[in-house]
Write a protein that holds these residues in place. Structure first.
Motif, PDB file in Angstrom:
ATOM      1  N   HIS A   1       0.770  -1.093  -0.043  1.00  0.00           N
ATOM      2  CA  HIS A   1      -0.005  -0.015   0.037  1.00  0.00           C
ATOM      3  C   HIS A   1       0.810   1.275   0.004  1.00  0.00           C
ATOM      4  N   GLU A   2       2.027   1.230   0.968  1.00  0.00           N
ATOM      5  CA  GLU A   2       2.830   2.478   0.942  1.00  0.00           C
ATOM      6  C   GLU A   2       3.601   2.594  -0.351  1.00  0.00           C
TER       7      GLU A   2
ATOM      8  N   HIS B   1      -8.767   7.785   4.110  1.00  0.00           N
ATOM      9  CA  HIS B   1      -8.960   6.383   4.099  1.00  0.00           C
ATOM     10  C   HIS B   1     -10.456   6.101   4.210  1.00  0.00           C
TER      11      HIS B   1
ATOM     12  N   GLU C   1      -6.098   7.002  -1.607  1.00  0.00           N
ATOM     13  CA  GLU C   1      -6.002   5.981  -0.450  1.00  0.00           C
ATOM     14  C   GLU C   1      -6.723   4.505  -1.100  1.00  0.00           C
TER      15      GLU C   1
ATOM     16  N   HIS D   1       1.633   4.260  -3.092  1.00  0.00           N
ATOM     17  CA  HIS D   1       1.557   5.593  -3.212  1.00  0.00           C
ATOM     18  C   HIS D   1       2.715   6.316  -3.564  1.00  0.00           C
TER      19      HIS D   1
HETATM   20 ZN   LIG Z   1      -2.224   5.022   2.524  1.00  0.00          ZN
END
Ligand SMILES: [Zn+2]
Length: 301
Positions: free
Chosen positions: A50-51, A125, A69, A54
């Motif tokens: 997930h990071e 989120h 998100e 980004h």
């Molecule tokens: Zn995030």
């Protein structure tokens, strides 16, 4: 707001796994999803993906519709599902257990959110319970014929389940587009990743991990445990092979944050993963089976 009945039904569905599943998945054993280290490792893998999503979005100026998100969640989940091509023919039990561990974590977080404070509706989120359904819908949508049990067991109401195959297809197409923008690879017609150009030498960036040495016994235990997660090291090696990065991305495994969190910092090209988040995963992996047992025996508080 979700009703108590639905909430209980969802927990029981999660607990029973696929025990009353369709014949296709009767041999699937969902207990592994709640094995301590597997649960922690799966949720940590999702967090890192997930990071990193980004990071890839921001470093490559990828246009995003629908919020970053949600995009990061979908990229992370789709990478997990697409890590092998078994979704085309059968169910990979390891991937499925991994996704159940991730959805289980969202369910527990939703319960904690409601217990400790009002859920934060304004946050970028989605709510934890929405992320639970997001994971479940993508799993189901990847193979609705074989995963009919997810719908039957009320993990996914029919109103949402109806279009999950379309959601899966759209997300997979978006991931396929993204892969062509950030790597030398593309998905072929049978959704296998193949090399389509040769420009890796132009990109000197890599993902690297910095281990911050803890200063107490409990954090030392986490440090030692994380070092044994060889699967995560191999995921990062694969991503370094796949991604064309202009910049270095540094992942800090941080014992001193004092908050159960992880984040991408685009000003420094850093990802921080806090030990407190790992501790939360550990606590929750223990909490889920107990909670399920309580619910099964009729104790609902
Ligand atoms: Zn995030």
């Amino acid at each position: 707001m979700i009703t108590r009945f639905t909430f209980v039904a969802l927990y029981l569905a999660l607990a029973s796994g696929f025990s009353i599943a369709s014949p296709d998945v009767t041999s699937f054993d969902s207990t592994r999803a709640f094995e301590h280290d597997f649960y922690v490792q799966s949720n940590l893998e999702f967090t890192l993906l997930h990071e990193l999503a980004h990071a890839v979005i921001e470093l490559n100026d990828i246009p995003v519709l629908g919020g970053q998100e949600q995009a990061a969640d979908q990229i992370a989940l789709m990478l997990l599902i697409m890590a092998d091509d078994s979704h085309n023919k059968d169910i990979n039990p390891v991937v499925l257990n991994k996704l159940l561990a991730i959805s289980g974590e969202w369910m527990i977080e939703w319960k904690n959110e409601k217990k400790d404070h009002q859920p934060v509706y304004w946050d970028t989120h989605p709510l934890a319970i929405q992320r639970f359904y997001e994971v479940t819908c993508l799993i189901y949508g990847s193979n609705p014929d074989k995963l009919e049990s997810l719908r039957k067991e009320s993990m996914l109401p029919v109103e949402r389940a109806w279009d999950c195959d379309i959601e899966f297809e759209q997300t997979r197409r978006a991931l396929a587009w993204l892969v062509t923008k950030v790597s030398d690879y593309k998905f072929n017609k049978s959704w296998k990743l193949i090399k389509s150009k040769d420009s890796k030498q132009l990109f000197s960036g890599r993902i690297k991990v910095v281990w911050i040495q803890p200063n107490n016994q409990e954090d030392q235990r986490i440090y030692t445990k994380l070092k044994t997660f060889n699967h995560l090291a191999s995921v990062l090696t694969k991503l370094n092979d796949l991604l064309n990065l202009k910049n270095y991305i540094t992942i800090y495994l941080e014992p001193f944050c004092r908050t159960p969190d992880a984040w991408w910092d685009g000003t420094k090209n850093n990802i921080t993963v806090c030990y407190d988040l790992i501790k939360d995963f550990e606590k929750n992996s223990l909490l889920l089976p107990d909670l399920v047992k309580q619910l099964k025996s009729g104790i609902r508080n």
